[in-house]
Design a protein around this motif. Structure first.
Motif, PDB file in Angstrom:
ATOM      1  N   MET A  64       0.826  -1.215   0.000  1.00  0.00           N
ATOM      2  CA  MET A  64       0.000   0.000   0.000  1.00  0.00           C
ATOM      3  C   MET A  64       0.860   1.264   0.000  1.00  0.00           C
ATOM      4  SD  MET A  64      -3.257  -0.944   2.402  1.00  0.00           S
ATOM      5  CE  MET A  64      -2.380  -1.773   3.705  1.00  0.00           C
ATOM      6  N   GLU A  65       1.972   1.232   0.719  1.00  0.00           N
ATOM      7  CA  GLU A  65       2.871   2.389   0.752  1.00  0.00           C
ATOM      8  C   GLU A  65       3.506   2.627  -0.622  1.00  0.00           C
ATOM      9  OE1 GLU A  65       3.353   4.641   3.141  1.00  0.00           O
ATOM     10  OE2 GLU A  65       1.881   3.609   4.392  1.00  0.00           O
ATOM     11  N   PHE A 108       2.242   1.738  -3.529  1.00  0.00           N
ATOM     12  CA  PHE A 108       1.168   2.226  -4.394  1.00  0.00           C
ATOM     13  C   PHE A 108       0.915   3.713  -4.151  1.00  0.00           C
ATOM     14  CE2 PHE A 108      -3.245   2.932  -5.614  1.00  0.00           C
ATOM     15  CZ  PHE A 108      -3.276   2.351  -6.879  1.00  0.00           C
ATOM     16  N   THR A 109       0.864   4.112  -2.887  1.00  0.00           N
ATOM     17  CA  THR A 109       0.626   5.514  -2.547  1.00  0.00           C
ATOM     18  C   THR A 109       1.773   6.399  -3.010  1.00  0.00           C
ATOM     19  OG1 THR A 109      -0.642   4.807  -0.621  1.00  0.00           O
ATOM     20  CG2 THR A 109       0.099   7.089  -0.649  1.00  0.00           C
ATOM     21  N   ALA A 143       1.631   6.801  -6.716  1.00  0.00           N
ATOM     22  CA  ALA A 143       0.501   7.656  -7.094  1.00  0.00           C
ATOM     23  C   ALA A 143       0.839   9.130  -6.916  1.00  0.00           C
ATOM     24  CB  ALA A 143      -0.728   7.299  -6.270  1.00  0.00           C
ATOM     25  N   LYS A 144       1.704   9.433  -5.958  1.00  0.00           N
ATOM     26  CA  LYS A 144       2.072  10.828  -5.713  1.00  0.00           C
ATOM     27  C   LYS A 144       3.237  11.298  -6.576  1.00  0.00           C
ATOM     28  CE  LYS A 144       0.380  11.192  -1.010  1.00  0.00           C
ATOM     29  NZ  LYS A 144       0.692  11.507   0.386  1.00  0.00           N
ATOM     30  N   GLY A 154      -2.404   3.252 -12.611  1.00  0.00           N
ATOM     31  CA  GLY A 154      -2.848   2.707 -11.335  1.00  0.00           C
ATOM     32  C   GLY A 154      -3.198   1.232 -11.447  1.00  0.00           C
TER      33      GLY A 154
END
Length: 134
Positions: free
Chosen positions: A37-38, A40-41, A44-45, A54
């Protein structure tokens, strides 16, 4: 969030007769999911994020998670380390990844720019229309 889940699992492990499942399976799964999840985040940023990028990131992370999960389970139950069900997930996700990369690489007419026909093309079109009138 991962830390809260890990603490919650530790409280459950504390109340059970054996904590082997927590150290060999529970904590590594929570750590792996949190790391996914980290990543992916972060992507995304930092990277221009579209629906395709995505989805591509997600379909890269899913088989990695499933493969690691199967190997952790097999290690815990002391089975030979080889892929079974996660190989199916890996295969399907690789096919989807190839399709997503192909789609994202294809340029639209707007991205290619309006291509003006060459003088030769215009002349050949004129000749073909003139000969069709005869």
């Amino acid at each position: 969030d991962g830390m809260a889940v890990a603490v919650y699992l530790y409280m459950i492990a504390y109340l059970t007769p054996s904590t082997t499942w927590f150290w060999e399976l529970g904590l590594p799964i929570v750590a792996l999911a949190t790391l996914g999840m980290e990543v992916f985040t972060l992507l995304a940023k930092k990277v221009p994020f579209t629906i395709l990028s995505g989805a591509l990131c997600l379909f890269i992370e899913i088989p990695l998670f499933c493969t690691a999960l199967e190997l952790m389970i097999r290690r815990m139950i002391q089975s030979p380390l080889h892929l079974t069900w996660s190989a199916v997930v890996l295969t399907v996700c690789v096919i989807i990844d190839v399709a997503l990369v192909t789609i994202s690489r294809k340029k639209t007419p707007a991205q290619r720019g309006a291509q003006t026909p060459s003088l030769l093309t215009v002349y050949l079109l004129y000749l073909s229309s003139a000969s069709s009138k005869d």
